[in-house]
Enzyme design. Structure first.
Site, short mmCIF file in Angstrom:
data_model
loop_
_atom_site.label_atom_id
_atom_site.label_comp_id
_atom_site.label_asym_id
_atom_site.label_seq_id
_atom_site.Cartn_x
_atom_site.Cartn_y
_atom_site.Cartn_z
CB SER A 242 5.83 1.15 10.10
OG SER A 242 7.20 1.59 10.06
CG ASP A 478 8.95 -5.76 12.44
OD1 ASP A 478 9.76 -5.29 11.32
OD2 ASP A 478 7.76 -5.26 12.36
CG HIS A 507 7.65 -3.34 9.05
ND1 HIS A 507 7.81 -3.23 10.47
CD2 HIS A 507 7.42 -2.42 8.48
CE1 HIS A 507 7.87 -1.73 10.48
NE2 HIS A 507 7.54 -1.23 9.34
#
Length: 583
Positions: A242, A478, A507
């Site tokens: 991320s 995602d 995710h």
């Protein structure tokens, strides 16, 4: 970008408009006052002073090393995990000035010394998340061969936890619920939220002081270089998820000669114009599609959850629950805002869907207890005083995570400073994607009133042969990190390989339930093996591979699902979702 600790709701049927098309749609509205922001020029390499500061700090860290020992009780990390600290300059332009400690955790490689490949450093994103728990992954099936070859190293980035924590708000002032989350906010509501954003930005400046300006992604990348040196590693092996992919990409651009292997899991779009206002617009649109995915799944299992036989009926029942909670909060603590935050958190990982669907169905049938258990605000972290008089948090502190998130994203780049522009862009966006749009605005709006100096986003890019081949992992659906970000990162890092989990939306997929994905991850980290080239685009080798999606979550009983409050409670959870990292 957003962490799942702050969000909201609504309904819509399928939204097929891709994120980049949305950016084009919004361009006319952003043309006037936002032109300087929207066309922010790409950054260049670190100024000479910072470059020299990194070199000096890395040399000092290499000489000092890290004195690992038993972890403090506050970290809740049992042996054989060890903890220590590395000191980094607060300001890399003044490396001899103030320094701050970063908390580091480690478990040594379990295999023969002759087979050890060094340290694998992990960051789960945020901004505002810590990876000190990462060494606990060592015995898990998806990680045990990797843990045999590598020391697993986690750390709390600057500002997080005990690493010179950032503070923006007194815990007593934090909203604990119940709160509202209107899909179409009134002018009065907008005025209240803009006032709150101004107050929050002011609180960051007052509570953190002059140091606030030094909490940003470029310094996170520089800190990573100092950590590498302190660990005694000649080159860095890194796994970022991320937001961790963004400053990992900054590291790859600034220090390519120090890269051994890098994995970017669920990448955010690193293009300078995306950081961070446009990325948040794209994210809000992507969450609408993922919300439709959840509702479609729940409708398939109406016999279990009783939420409706179509995605539209599930949305109607969700709106019914929101209206009832607005009138009478569940347990006096769960209003529409808390329901929506809990639901949005589940959209980060579909193995959380059964818990949310079960709780929502039970609430509509007259039993609010499962919903209260899953959605009620967590109590603020307790603080203890150490022997030297410092205070440290006991347990997770959502207030600290939110403060770091705000400081980093506001410091990283220019933001529109006129709420009228935010209002115009997001009113248009909410017509297509009402689920997350306005909550995303409220989470980021302090950046409109930020007084600390802004950075110019670095142009992430490497040329032929400059960077060793890296591995990118991405799920096609995602929402927190829309898939276009993975494609953009691959275009910018010459020779990078992209592995896609098709028609899936969790995710962070490394170490999760997909054996195909985990096979690519393991082969790369252990042997440096990447997918074969399947052509070239503009002289750049193209390495791509794909994996079938992991199975849809099984509908499980409420008794089992209600026990799952957080993604970290899920068996076999990928490390990238351990703290629900959101970027």
């Amino acid at each position: 970008m957003r962490s799942p600790v702050k969000l909201k709701l609504n309904m819509s049927s399928s939204v097929a408009l891709p994120a980049l098309l949305l950016s084009a749609l919004l361009a006319p509205a952003a043309a006037g006052p936002a032109s300087a922001f929207a066309a922010a020029p790409p950054g260049s390499d670190a100024p000479p002073a910072e470059s020299r500061g990194v070199l000096a700090a890395a040399r000092a860290a290499a000489a000092a090393g890290i004195a690992f020992g038993a972890c403090p009780a506050v970290e809740r990390l049992p042996a054989p995990v060890e903890c220590g600290t590395v000191r980094v300059p607060l300001d890399y332009a003044d490396p001899a000035g103030a320094s701050i400690p970063l908390t580091v955790s480690r478990v040594r490689a379990s295999g023969p010394a002759a087979d050890r490949q060094g340290a694998l450093v992990y960051n789960p994103g945020g901004p505002g998340a810590s990876s000190t728990y990462f060494p606990l992954a060592a015995p898990l099936p998806a990680w045990h061969r990797i843990a045999a070859a590598y020391d697993l190293v986690g750390y709390a980035p600057r500002g997080v936890g005990r690493s010179a924590p950032v503070s923006c708000q007194d815990p007593a002032d934090r909203a604990k619920g119940p709160t509202l989350a209107p899909t179409v906010p009134s002018e009065v509501f907008k005025q209240e939220r803009t006032a709150r954003a101004r107050t929050y930005a002011k609180g960051c400046a007052e509570r953190t002081g002059a140091a606030l300006r030094h909490y940003h992604s470029l310094n996170n990348a520089r800190d990573l270089e100092v950590l590498r040196a302190a660990l005694g590693e000649p080159k860095l092996t890194y796994l970022g998820a991320s937001y961790g992919t963004y400053f990992g990409a900054l590291y790859a651009t600034l220090f390519p000669h120090r890269v051994r292997r890098m994995v970017f899991d669920a990448p955010v779009n690193p293009a300078p114009r995306q950081i961070w206002y446009v990325n948040n617009l794209d994210q809000s649109l992507a969450f609408e599609r993922r919300w439709t995915d959840f509702r479609t799944w729940a409708a398939k299992h109406d016999a279990v959850y009783g939420l409706g036989t179509t995605a539209a009926e599930v949305a109607e029942n969700y709106e019914k629950a929101r209206a009832e909670l607005a009138a009478a909060p569940a347990g006096g603590r769960v209003g529409p805002g808390q329901l929506h935050a809990a639901m949005l958190q589940a959209l980060y990982d579909d193995r959380f869907w059964a818990a949310r669907a079960g709780a929502l169905g039970a609430y509509l049938k007259g039993d609010p207890k499962p919903l209260v258990a899953q959605a009620a605000p967590e109590p603020p972290a307790r603080t203890d005083t150490t022997e030297n008089g410092d205070t440290e948090a006991v347990g997770s502190d959502p207030g600290n995570a939110a403060a770091v998130y705000t400081a980093v994203e506001c410091n990283d780049a220019p933001w529109p400073e006129d709420f009228a522009l935010w209002d115009r862009d997001n009113t248009r966006l909410a017509g297509l994607a009402p689920f997350e749009t306005w909550d995303n605005v409220w989470a980021n709006l302090p950046c409109a009133y930020w007084k600390a100096p802004r950075q110019t986003p670095l142009d992430v890019r490497t040329g032929v042969g400059v960077l060793p081949p890296v591995l990118i992992l991405a799920a096609e659906r995602d929402a927190a990190a829309p898939y276009e970000g993975a494609r953009e990162l691959q275009r910018r890092l010459w020779g990078a390989a992209l592995v896609t989990e098709r028609d899936a939306g969790t995710h962070g997929i490394g170490g999760g339930p997909n054996a195909c994905v985990n096979g690519y991850l393991e082969r790369y980290l252990l042997r440096g093996t990447l997918p074969a080239e399947d052509g070239a685009e503009g002289g750049t080798p193209v390495r791509r591979a794909s994996c079938a999606p992991h199975p849809e979550p099984d509908p499980v009983s409420l008794e089992r699902a209600a026990k799952l409050r957080h993604p970290s409670d899920l068996p076999g959870q990928g490390v990238t979702a351990r703290l629900g990292a959101g970027r």
